[in-house]
Design a protein around this motif. Sequence first.
Motif, short mmCIF file in Angstrom:
data_model
loop_
_atom_site.label_atom_id
_atom_site.label_comp_id
_atom_site.label_asym_id
_atom_site.label_seq_id
_atom_site.Cartn_x
_atom_site.Cartn_y
_atom_site.Cartn_z
N ASN A 1 -2.52 5.89 -1.33
CA ASN A 1 -1.10 5.66 -1.02
C ASN A 1 -0.95 5.58 0.49
O ASN A 1 -0.87 6.60 1.17
N GLY A 2 -0.96 4.38 1.00
CA GLY A 2 -0.93 4.17 2.44
C GLY A 2 -2.12 3.32 2.86
O GLY A 2 -2.95 2.95 2.03
N TYR B 1 0.80 -1.23 0.00
CA TYR B 1 0.00 0.00 0.00
C TYR B 1 0.83 1.28 0.00
O TYR B 1 0.29 2.35 -0.26
N GLY B 2 2.09 1.20 0.35
CA GLY B 2 2.91 2.40 0.45
C GLY B 2 2.81 3.04 1.83
O GLY B 2 2.28 2.45 2.78
N HIS B 3 3.29 4.27 1.94
CA HIS B 3 3.26 5.01 3.21
C HIS B 3 2.20 6.11 3.13
O HIS B 3 1.90 6.61 2.05
N LYS C 1 -9.61 12.44 8.68
CA LYS C 1 -8.23 12.95 8.73
C LYS C 1 -7.23 11.87 8.31
O LYS C 1 -6.24 12.16 7.61
N PHE C 2 -7.49 10.62 8.73
CA PHE C 2 -6.62 9.52 8.30
C PHE C 2 -6.70 9.32 6.79
O PHE C 2 -5.68 9.12 6.12
N ILE C 3 -7.92 9.38 6.25
CA ILE C 3 -8.13 9.16 4.83
C ILE C 3 -7.47 10.27 4.00
O ILE C 3 -6.97 10.03 2.90
N GLU C 4 -7.44 11.50 4.55
CA GLU C 4 -6.75 12.59 3.88
C GLU C 4 -5.27 12.28 3.70
O GLU C 4 -4.65 12.68 2.71
N ARG C 5 -4.70 11.53 4.63
CA ARG C 5 -3.27 11.19 4.55
C ARG C 5 -3.01 10.04 3.59
O ARG C 5 -1.97 9.99 2.96
#
Length: 220
Positions: free
Chosen positions: A114-115, A17-19, A88-92
């Motif tokens: 990405n993440g 998934y990446g970071h 907020k998590f989904i924004e990252r």
Amino acid sequence: IRFHATKRHFALLTERYGHPCIVCNLTKKKEVHKRQETLLNFWYYEAIDYINSTCLNDKQKIIYHHYDLQTERLQPKFYKMFYDQSCKFIERTNIFCFIPKFKDNNEYHLSLQNGVIRSNCVDCVDRTNVYQQVIGLAVLVIQLRQMGVKAEFPEKENEEIYGVITDTYIRMGHELSTQYAGSLAHKQFIKDNRNSINKLFDKCSEIFNTFKRYFNNSFN
């Protein structure tokens, strides 16, 4: 090698998934009698802290959050709070979304994930499924907005289209719990604002499910 299996697990997550890798630990923070989940929490955090100490830069570090879900969900504004945190998590991490513009076939809107947001309780069945439901609802609202549909935070988890995804998570929770633990899932609703009689019936049902799990795991 210290925490070899845990380190490899998170390496596979970031490879896929990446970071960033955002960890949401949903287990109990305090226990009155036996220290079971709190002991697990201690070593879980130790493992993540060790993995982060070996990272080359801050971007590769695991982002750790700990929520006592059984306590938090009793708060009046728990649903909205967790929904806002999930956004907020989904924004990252962002989400995958592909929307073609039908007036011009050569134009489209594309966003990529990405993440990953990783949540867990003990068996990753009951509390985990409830929290994943919150994340799923938040993603759905974002997707609808990107498609041009006016979508707001669902005040009730069973209203309109949100009722469909809630029902899907409930059925999925029962299926996973039956396969893994031998009984239906315990926690099914995000909010816990029902009256005392309904809560008592839920408690009786949970006790029966707990006995069924114990019997299946021990003798069946």
